[in-house]
Design a protein around this motif. Structure first.
Motif, PDB file in Angstrom:
ATOM      1  N   GLU A 116      39.976  52.170  36.518  1.00  0.00           N
ATOM      2  CA  GLU A 116      38.639  51.581  36.516  1.00  0.00           C
ATOM      3  C   GLU A 116      38.618  50.333  35.607  1.00  0.00           C
ATOM      4  OE1 GLU A 116      36.695  53.406  38.556  1.00  0.00           O
ATOM      5  OE2 GLU A 116      34.933  52.152  38.278  1.00  0.00           O
ATOM      6  N   GLU A 120      37.935  46.230  36.270  1.00  0.00           N
ATOM      7  CA  GLU A 120      36.982  45.446  35.447  1.00  0.00           C
ATOM      8  C   GLU A 120      37.680  44.234  34.846  1.00  0.00           C
ATOM      9  OE1 GLU A 120      33.609  46.415  33.985  1.00  0.00           O
ATOM     10  OE2 GLU A 120      33.609  47.323  35.987  1.00  0.00           O
ATOM     11  N   GLY A 124      36.421  42.557  38.690  1.00  0.00           N
ATOM     12  CA  GLY A 124      35.821  43.326  39.793  1.00  0.00           C
ATOM     13  C   GLY A 124      36.399  42.929  41.138  1.00  0.00           C
ATOM     14  N   GLY A 184      30.778  54.824  43.086  1.00  0.00           N
ATOM     15  CA  GLY A 184      30.248  53.775  42.210  1.00  0.00           C
ATOM     16  C   GLY A 184      31.186  52.581  42.136  1.00  0.00           C
ATOM     17  N   THR A 185      32.500  52.845  42.087  1.00  0.00           N
ATOM     18  CA  THR A 185      33.484  51.758  42.053  1.00  0.00           C
ATOM     19  C   THR A 185      33.355  50.923  43.332  1.00  0.00           C
ATOM     20  OG1 THR A 185      34.959  53.529  41.245  1.00  0.00           O
ATOM     21  CG2 THR A 185      35.918  51.322  41.462  1.00  0.00           C
ATOM     22  N   LYS A 188      30.374  48.655  43.609  1.00  0.00           N
ATOM     23  CA  LYS A 188      30.373  47.466  42.753  1.00  0.00           C
ATOM     24  C   LYS A 188      31.105  46.283  43.386  1.00  0.00           C
ATOM     25  CE  LYS A 188      31.521  49.467  38.690  1.00  0.00           C
ATOM     26  NZ  LYS A 188      31.993  49.542  37.332  1.00  0.00           N
ATOM     27  N   ARG A 190      31.804  43.146  45.560  1.00  0.00           N
ATOM     28  CA  ARG A 190      30.779  42.174  45.939  1.00  0.00           C
ATOM     29  C   ARG A 190      30.534  42.137  47.449  1.00  0.00           C
ATOM     30  NH1 ARG A 190      32.397  40.451  40.937  1.00  0.00           N
ATOM     31  NH2 ARG A 190      34.480  39.769  41.474  1.00  0.00           N
ATOM     32  N   HIS A 225      24.165  48.973  50.000  1.00  0.00           N
ATOM     33  CA  HIS A 225      24.937  47.830  49.468  1.00  0.00           C
ATOM     34  C   HIS A 225      24.405  46.537  50.101  1.00  0.00           C
ATOM     35  CE1 HIS A 225      28.271  45.128  48.641  1.00  0.00           C
ATOM     36  NE2 HIS A 225      28.734  46.005  47.776  1.00  0.00           N
TER      37      HIS A 225
END
Ligand code: PGA
Length: 243
Positions: A116, A120, A124, A184-185, A188, A190, A225
């Motif tokens: 994770e 980051e 991302g 959740g990953t 995120k 885009r 999303h």
């Protein structure tokens, strides 16, 4: 949510590959989220061709795969590392040290947290590729009573073990656990591109993208999303509302 419906698997693959190729052209140092499974094989073949034709270069691209089986050495032909090398990485100009998959051998909470964090640290994921399982799973996020947040360890459902046994000599050889980006990953990222083909996916495509958003159908969360493109062939699109 945008839908692109193509006549057959080859056209679906080309169409989805174009989204990635365009993205790589415009952002040569982008971060791609990648997926395994039989659906994206055609897409990867298109990207390999684009690269060998000189249209795109992976030289500055970084990748993170969704998931990996636990306890399969990377040399095992069924490991997802092997799949990615075989279908994409060995045939394009990517730096292997920029290709990331969760470590299924040291599969513990620390590995999950580090994966994770590595995502980051790269800023991302710009564009995430997803297949969809017959039970609505994305990555190895299986139907559940809650949405997983970060990269985590999962026990595979019997239906997934059975579906994936087609790649193994015996169903008992299919790993029972995997490590996967969390819902959740994935959320995120885009931009998300989902690919699905064949009549066998028609029911789950309808349920996931036109039914209620529930953790029992993990892919349904993608309705929330802001930038999802679903690329289907005619068969996978056969049950979705036509207007
Ligand atoms: P498939 O798998 O592409 O082999 O159908 C999709 C998935 O399980 O995510």
């Amino acid at each position: 949510m945008k839908f692109i419906i193509e006549k057959d698997y080859d056209k679906m693959s080309r169409s989805a590959a174009d989204i990635f190729a365009e993205h790589i052209e415009q952002n040569p140092s982008c971060v791609l989220g990648l997926a395994t499974g039989s659906t994206p094989e055609g897409l990867y073949a298109c990207l390999v061709k684009d690269c060998s034709d000189g249209k795109i270069s992976f030289s500055d691209v970084t990748t993170f795969n969704l998931d990996e089986y636990c306890d399969l050495p990377v040399e095992n032909e069924q490991s997802y590392r092997y799949f990615m090398n075989f279908n994409l990485f060995d045939h394009v100009d990517i730096a292997k040290n920029r290709t990331n998959l969760p470590c299924g051998i040291k599969a513990d909470d620390e590995t999950c947290k580090n994966y994770e964090q590595a995502i980051e640290d790269e800023g991302g994921i710009d564009i995430q590729l997803l297949g969809i399982g017959h039970n609505g799973h994305i990555g190895f996020n299986e139907p559940s009573d809650s949405f997983s947040v970060i990269t985590n360890l999962v026990d595979l459902k019997d239906s997934t073990i059975e579906a994936n046994s087609r790649f193994f000599d015996d169903i008992s050889d299919v790993p029972k656990r995997a490590i996967t980006m969390g819902i959740g990953t994935i959320m995120k990222a885009r931009k998300v591109v989902v690919v699905a083909n064949g009549q066998g996916k028609a029911e789950i495509v309808k349920k996931a993208f036109f039914g209620p958003v529930v953790p029992e159908v993990p892919a349904s969360v993608l309705q929330l999303h802001p930038d999802v493109t679903v690329v289907l062939d005619d068969e996978a699109a056969s049950l979705i509302p036509k207007d």
